[in-house]
Design an enzyme around this catalytic site. Structure first.
Site, PDB file in Angstrom:
ATOM      1  N   ASP A  10      -5.793  36.834  18.737  1.00  0.00           N
ATOM      2  CA  ASP A  10      -7.106  36.217  18.929  1.00  0.00           C
ATOM      3  C   ASP A  10      -7.342  36.226  20.445  1.00  0.00           C
ATOM      4  O   ASP A  10      -6.403  36.409  21.229  1.00  0.00           O
ATOM      5  CB  ASP A  10      -7.052  34.783  18.387  1.00  0.00           C
ATOM      6  N   ASP A  12     -10.285  34.131  22.543  1.00  0.00           N
ATOM      7  CA  ASP A  12     -10.680  32.877  23.201  1.00  0.00           C
ATOM      8  C   ASP A  12      -9.718  31.753  22.854  1.00  0.00           C
ATOM      9  O   ASP A  12      -9.521  31.431  21.674  1.00  0.00           O
ATOM     10  CB  ASP A  12     -12.104  32.495  22.782  1.00  0.00           C
TER      11      ASP A  12
HETATM   12  C1  XBP Z   1     -14.448  33.006  19.544  1.00  0.00           C
HETATM   13  C2  XBP Z   1     -15.707  32.312  19.527  1.00  0.00           C
HETATM   14  C3  XBP Z   1     -16.761  32.817  20.293  1.00  0.00           C
HETATM   15  C4  XBP Z   1     -16.784  32.561  21.782  1.00  0.00           C
HETATM   16  C5  XBP Z   1     -18.074  33.107  22.303  1.00  0.00           C
HETATM   17  O1  XBP Z   1     -14.187  33.500  18.287  1.00  0.00           O
HETATM   18  O2  XBP Z   1     -15.897  31.362  18.831  1.00  0.00           O
HETATM   19  O3  XBP Z   1     -17.881  32.206  19.772  1.00  0.00           O
HETATM   20  O4  XBP Z   1     -16.757  31.188  22.070  1.00  0.00           O
HETATM   21  O5  XBP Z   1     -18.238  34.396  21.898  1.00  0.00           O
HETATM   22  P1  XBP Z   1     -12.707  33.944  17.919  1.00  0.00           P
HETATM   23  P2  XBP Z   1     -19.674  35.094  21.777  1.00  0.00           P
HETATM   24  O6  XBP Z   1     -11.946  32.715  17.546  1.00  0.00           O
HETATM   25  O7  XBP Z   1     -12.875  34.892  16.792  1.00  0.00           O
HETATM   26  O8  XBP Z   1     -12.132  34.649  19.118  1.00  0.00           O
HETATM   27  O9  XBP Z   1     -20.625  34.344  22.643  1.00  0.00           O
HETATM   28  O10 XBP Z   1     -19.433  36.478  22.220  1.00  0.00           O
HETATM   29  O11 XBP Z   1     -20.070  35.009  20.328  1.00  0.00           O
END
Ligand code: XBP
Length: 263
Positions: A10, A12
C-alpha cells in the site's frame, strides 16, 4: 509452506506518512486556490480517512456540511479541488518534505536480493505514487516493481479487493504467494477479501485502530519491538523486520487474528 513470491505495498501511510502532512496540507492549499472557505485540521482529516480516494473524501465531507453548494455543483468543485490538490501534493513530496518510513527500503532491497517481486496496490492516483517514488527511488522507480496498480486502474477503491485482485492477476500468482503490507483497516479489508495475508505497519492516523484479520500488526518495519505475534529481538541489534519474519507470520495462517483497538 508456500514460498513468498511477491510483497504488495500500500502507499499512503505504509510507504510514507503522506496523509497528515501531504494530502491534507495539499487539500487546504487547493481550497484556498479555489476560493473554498473550508480547511481540514488534523483531527477532522483523520475522521475523513475512512473514505478512500481524495475526490470521494471531499464529496463525502461536502455532503455533511450545511454550507455546501447545491448537490448539482459538488462534483465539479470536487474535481477542480482534487486536481489542484494533486499538484500541491506533488510539490510537497517533490521538495523532500515526506520521507519513506524506516525499514521500507531495507525490505525492498531484501526482496530484490531474494527474487521476491515488488508490487504496488493502492487506490491513490498514479500521479501521486509517481511523485512520491520518483523523489525517493529516482525517475525509473517503476522498473523495480513488477506490478503497479493505482486508483485509475480500478472501478472500486479499497476496501473493495479489486486493486489486490488486479495486482495478483498482473503478477500471475495466487493470493497465498503474496503478502500485503498495509497500515489501515480499509486496506486490510481489501487484501483479506482477496485472500492475501496482511502485515500491518500502523501509521500515525491508525495507531490504535482495531484491525481485523491480519497475520501480524506492529509499529513499523524498522523495529522488532511491539509486534503481535512477537518477534525475537536481539538486544543492541538494530535489525528491521525481514522476509523471514514475514514468511514465518504468513506460514501460520491460523495466527490470523483480530487486533482490538489499542489503548
Ligand atoms: C489512499 C487514499 C487516497 C489518498 C489520496 O488509498 O485514501 O485517498 O489519501 O489519494 P490507499 P487521491 O489506501 O488505497 O492507498 O487524492 O489520489 O485519491
Amino acid at each position: 509452506m508456500t514460498r513468498l513470491k511477491a510483497v504488495l505495498w500500500d502507499v499512503d501511510g505504509t510507504l510514507a506518512e503522506t496523509e497528515r502532512d501531504g494530502h491534507r496540507v495539499a487539500f487546504n492549499r487547493a481550497f484556498e486556490d479555489c476560493g473554498v472557505p473550508w480547511r481540514w485540521d488534523e483531527a477532522h482529516y483523520g475522521d475523513l480517512l475512512r473514505i478512500t480516494g481524495g475526490r470521494e473524501r471531499l464529496l463525502f465531507d461536502m455532503n455533511q456540511r450545511p454550507d455546501a453548494p447545491p448537490p448539482g455543483e459538488r462534483e465539479a468543485i470536487a474535481r477542480a479541488v482534487h486536481e489542484k490538490k494533486n499538484a500541491h501534493y506533488a510539490g510537497l513530496v517533490g521538495s523532500a518534505g515526506i520521507a519513506l518510513r524506516d525499514g521500507v527500503i531495507e525490505l525492498m532491497n531484501e526482496c530484490r536480493q531474494r527474487d521476491v517481486r515488488l508490487g504496488i496496490a493502492t487506490t491513490t492516483s498514479r500521479a501521486n505514487v509517481d511523485a512520491l517514488l520518483r523523489m525517493h527511488l529516482g525517475p525509473r522507480w517503476a522498473d523495480a516493481f513488477a506490478a503497479v496498480v493505482c486508483g485509475e486502474d480500478v472501478e472500486r477503491k479499497k476496501p473493495d479487493p479489486e486493486v489486490y485482485l488486479e495486482a495478483l492477476r498482473a503478477l500471475g500468482i495466487g493470493p497465498l504467494e503474496a503478502v500485503a503490507i498495509e497500515d489501515a483497516p480499509g486496506g486490510v479489508a481489501a487484501a483479506r477479501a482477496a485472500d492475501i495475508p496482511v502485515v500491518v505497519t500502523r501509521s500515525a492516523y491508525f495507531a490504535r485502530a482495531p484491525i481485523e484479520g491480519a497475520v501480524a500488526v506492529g509499529p513499523g518495519l524498522h523495529t522488532r519491538q511491539g509486534w503481535r505475534p512477537g518477534l525475537l529481538a536481539t538486544p543492541g541489534e538494530a535489525r528491521c523486520v525481514d522476509l523471514d519474519d514475514i514468511e514465518g507470520w504468513c506460514a501460520q495462517m491460523d495466527s490470523i487474528s483480530d487486533y482490538p483497538a489499542e489503548a
